[in-house]
Design a protein around this motif. Structure first.
Motif: not given
Length: 423
Positions: A346-351, A366-376, A354-357
């Motif tokens: 799941a972690v690999a799929a999440f990474d 993109e804003s939602f994915a950026a927030g998830l990336d900050q809280d990765r 995020v890169a695609e989103a």
């Protein structure tokens, strides 16, 4: 022993609180002391299933101060609040933070709802894939009285004025937090108005129950036979047990007449030919909130009306892209916490997600994915570890019960004593 209420409350406040021990794994969440105005924080010991404390607000400073007195804590489960993230980083820098999986799913649906609110007028113009089948079930409420229509129009004007005010403030460069503070609107409403290109109107809402609903089959059958006399239909329904007045039957019939009633004023009468020249209208589309639920559910669980709405929306290319990304992320979240191997997958799929989103070209995603990336780190921990803030939600329900048993008037110190002593 007779005593006053004040003495009793003073005695409760003076009772020594139970020892909380030395918790290692805690969960934090916010709860409403006064809904929409004042919020506080609850801290739970996730290992021993017991509450630890109630904090006076939901700020980073309050949580950091509490965590500094518990240096042994090594894991904090939370929602995706930036205040809790910052407070944990300051107060317990060595503790691992875990993002709650339910809140990740909730944030995904909220992201989809925000996008739908912006494009809803465009999606309304999309034609359904298949024509809607005729049905005797109601799809909208019965016509309202003139006074109710005027009241509704006045309310829409007020909300339109608030929308214009928010848009003016955004154009002037004010932050959303400042607009929220100065206007008194909810944060979600300010965000929705700030990014909506036009005033967002509600979509289709399901009609409420009516005493006429059990008799719609009979009314439709009689209408096909040519009966358009409201009083005659009402007399027939009364024989079947209908308890209402002829007025509701008349409202139902007025929308389906093929010829004017005998009592219709002459200047209001229209010829049948004029009535048939009205262009067919597109079926109504559910509201953004309803659509967000339908689009993220399993297609096999949808009723025919919801499935038709989903198929209609997915004809739009951008909608198909947004919904596909949202569904993928929900599957990733649900597939986590199934063991070490499932968590790493799941972690690999999440990474990858995020890169695609972050490069999909759609601002909300993109804003939602950026927030998830900050809280990765916290999101990855939520996919790998079994801990969540679900226990905090259960304790908040118990806290609300105690609060309401005191008619919602207890100050935080008295509520804290009762809550911790009852545990």
């Amino acid at each position: 022993m007779p005593t006053s209420a004040t003495t009793l409350l003073r005695a409760v406040r003076a009772l020594p609180l139970p020892s909380a021990g030395r918790p290692l794994i805690v969960g934090v969440d916010d709860w409403a002391l006064r809904k929409g105005r004042t919020y506080a924080t609850i801290v739970i010991d996730l290992e021993h299933h017991r509450p630890l404390d109630l904090l006076p607000d939901r700020s980073a400073a309050a949580l950091a101060t509490w965590l500094r007195h518990e240096p042994q804590i090594r894991l904090v489960a939370r929602d995706r609040s930036t205040e809790y993230a910052r407070g944990t980083t300051i107060g317990a820098p060595g503790a691992r933070q875990v993002a709650d999986r339910w809140h990740l799913l909730l944030n995904t649906r909220q992201m989809l709802e925000r996008w739908l609110a912006r494009v809803h007028p465009r999606l309304k113009q999309v034609l359904p894939t298949t024509p809607a089948a005729a049905s005797v079930r109601r799809t909208k409420a019965y016509p309202r009285a003139p006074a109710e229509v005027l009241t509704r129009a006045a309310a829409v004007e007020r909300w339109q004025a608030l929308y214009d005010d928010v848009r003016r403030r955004v154009a002037a460069g004010q932050s959303l937090r400042r607009i929220n503070r100065e206007t008194g609107l909810a944060r979600a409403t300010v965000r929705k108005y700030a990014f909506a290109p036009r005033f967002p109107r509600h979509g289709l809402r399901g009609p409420g129950p009516s005493i006429l609903d059990p008799y719609l089959d009979h009314l439709s059958a009689r209408l096909e036979q040519g009966c358009e006399n409201a009083m005659q239909l009402w007399r027939e329904l009364r024989g079947l047990g209908y308890p209402g007045t002829p007025k509701q039957v008349g409202r139902w019939l007025n929308e389906r007449r093929t010829r004017p009633a005998k009592t219709t004023i002459r200047r209001w009468q229209r010829s049948p030919a004029a009535a048939t020249t009205k262009p067919p209208s597109r079926p109504p589309l559910p509201s953004p909130k309803q659509l967000s639920w339908h689009l993220l559910r399993d297609p096999d669980e949808l009723d025919p009306a919801a499935a038709a709405a989903v198929a209609r929306v997915l004809q739009d290319g951008e909608a198909a892209k947004v919904v596909g990304l949202a569904r993928r992320f929900c599957r990733i979240v649900r597939s986590g916490c199934g063991g070490r191997r499932a968590g790493s997958t799941a972690v690999a799929a999440f990474d990858t997600w995020v890169a695609e989103a972050r490069s999909c070209g759609i601002r909300v995603v993109e804003s939602f994915a950026a927030g998830l990336d900050q809280d990765r780190a916290a999101v990855r921990a939520g996919l790998e570890l079994p801990w969540s803030s679900g226990q905090a939600e259960g304790q908040i329900n118990r806290l609300k019960l105690l609060k309401r048993s005191m008619y919602g008037r207890a100050k935080l110190d008295l509520l804290r004593c009762r809550f911790l002593l009852a545990a």
